[in-house]
Design a protein around this motif. Structure first.
Motif, PDB file in Angstrom:
ATOM      1  N   ALA A 120       0.752  -0.815  -0.007  1.00 51.51           N
ATOM      2  CA  ALA A 120       0.364   0.148  -0.481  1.00 51.51           C
ATOM      3  C   ALA A 120       0.536   1.337   0.060  1.00 51.51           C
ATOM      4  N   HIS A 121       1.899   1.211   0.953  1.00 53.47           N
ATOM      5  CA  HIS A 121       2.685   2.513   0.904  1.00 53.47           C
ATOM      6  C   HIS A 121       3.466   2.849  -0.397  1.00 53.47           C
ATOM      7  N   ILE A 122       3.626   1.926  -1.153  1.00 49.41           N
ATOM      8  CA  ILE A 122       4.443   1.717  -2.595  1.00 49.41           C
ATOM      9  C   ILE A 122       3.891   1.751  -3.510  1.00 49.41           C
ATOM     10  N   GLU A 123       2.581   1.464  -2.804  1.00 50.94           N
ATOM     11  CA  GLU A 123       1.155   1.578  -4.213  1.00 50.94           C
ATOM     12  C   GLU A 123       1.012   0.366  -5.123  1.00 50.94           C
ATOM     13  N   LEU A 124       1.248  -0.559  -4.874  1.00 52.48           N
ATOM     14  CA  LEU A 124       1.163  -1.651  -5.063  1.00 52.48           C
ATOM     15  C   LEU A 124       0.068  -2.080  -5.026  1.00 52.48           C
ATOM     16  N   ASP A 125      -0.992  -2.772  -6.411  1.00 53.20           N
ATOM     17  CA  ASP A 125      -2.495  -3.090  -6.142  1.00 53.20           C
ATOM     18  C   ASP A 125      -2.234  -4.999  -5.239  1.00 53.20           C
ATOM     19  N   TYR A 126      -3.249  -4.936  -4.560  1.00 52.65           N
ATOM     20  CA  TYR A 126      -3.034  -6.606  -4.111  1.00 52.65           C
ATOM     21  C   TYR A 126      -4.659  -6.918  -3.409  1.00 52.65           C
TER      22      TYR A 126
ATOM     23  N   ASP B  18      10.547  -5.898  -9.391  1.00 49.72           N
ATOM     24  CA  ASP B  18       9.735  -6.504 -10.286  1.00 49.72           C
ATOM     25  C   ASP B  18       8.969  -7.958  -9.613  1.00 49.72           C
ATOM     26  N   ILE B  19       9.967  -8.017  -8.548  1.00 49.57           N
ATOM     27  CA  ILE B  19       9.486  -9.128  -7.542  1.00 49.57           C
ATOM     28  C   ILE B  19       8.003  -9.164  -6.644  1.00 49.57           C
ATOM     29  N   LEU B  20       7.890  -7.871  -5.409  1.00 49.75           N
ATOM     30  CA  LEU B  20       7.224  -7.019  -5.213  1.00 49.75           C
ATOM     31  C   LEU B  20       6.282  -7.286  -6.036  1.00 49.75           C
ATOM     32  N   GLU B  21       5.708  -6.822  -7.527  1.00 48.94           N
ATOM     33  CA  GLU B  21       4.861  -6.500  -7.894  1.00 48.94           C
ATOM     34  C   GLU B  21       4.441  -7.986  -8.236  1.00 48.94           C
ATOM     35  N   ALA B  22       5.042  -8.915  -8.358  1.00 46.81           N
ATOM     36  CA  ALA B  22       4.833 -10.057  -8.236  1.00 46.81           C
ATOM     37  C   ALA B  22       4.022 -11.281  -7.100  1.00 46.81           C
ATOM     38  N   MET B  23       4.764 -10.692  -5.892  1.00 45.54           N
ATOM     39  CA  MET B  23       4.421 -10.840  -5.171  1.00 45.54           C
ATOM     40  C   MET B  23       2.716 -10.715  -4.820  1.00 45.54           C
TER      41      MET B  23
END
Length: 188
Positions: free
Chosen positions: A56-62, A111-116
């Protein structure tokens, strides 16, 4: 420094007398160790946030997947704003990834965080902010000063045990019970 004297892919177990706010009761995984110094990630000190909070802090939609509550760790006092992912090598390659052993990799790319966040990251992983570092010869001197014990790393301890059990489990792999050791340093 030869490969046989390197502490790469080893655990550093802090001795009970180590009185340092960053390293007291810490278990550190050594990612690199050479004549240029050493670098490691503390793997038993939760940072008080979960991985989905970091997303959420780095604005990745999970929001498309259910993420198990996984803690983010305080990897060390150096660059606490920088993220590191320790993970088992599953054959996939990430943009900025470094092989530590045949089994373990350290990845620093987004890219690893995006995949997670999409539920497609490594099955066994640990996310940390910051790292621990030692200048040339510093870690060797601290070991001589009885500040640390070292032992071969164990990925089950790193990825499968709860954080609060990791330090004693690593010590037990050497046959040591840290609770029976004195908090005072000494040399025979």
């Amino acid at each position: 420094m030869s490969e046989s004297t390197s502490l790469r892919d080893q655990f550093l177990i802090s001795m009970p007398h180590l009185d340092d706010r960053h390293f007291s009761r810490s278990l550190t995984y050594i990612c690199d160790h050479s004549e240029y110094g050493a670098m490691g990630i503390i793997i038993n000190r939760p940072a008080g946030m979960l991985v989905h909070d970091l997303f959420a802090h780095i604005e990745l939609d999970y929001s498309r997947i259910a993420i198990d509550p996984m803690p983010v760790f305080k990897g060390g006092p150096i660059h606490p704003d920088r993220g590191f992912v320790l993970h088992r090598d599953d054959g996939r390659r990430w943009l900025s990834s470094h092989a530590i052993s045949q089994e373990i990799r350290l990845t620093t790319s987004m890219d690893i965080l995006e995949a997670m966040a999409l539920g497609k990251g490594p099955k066994d992983c640990l996310v940390a902010l910051g790292y621990a570092g030692w200048s040339p010869g510093q870690l060797e001197q601290e070991i001589c000063d009885n500040t640390w014990l070292s032992c071969p790393a164990n990925s089950d301890i790193m990825f499968r045990l709860p954080a609060e059990e990791r330090l004693q489990a690593a010590a037990a792999s050497l046959g040591v019970n840290l609770q029976l050791m004195t908090a005072h340093a000494g040399h025979a």
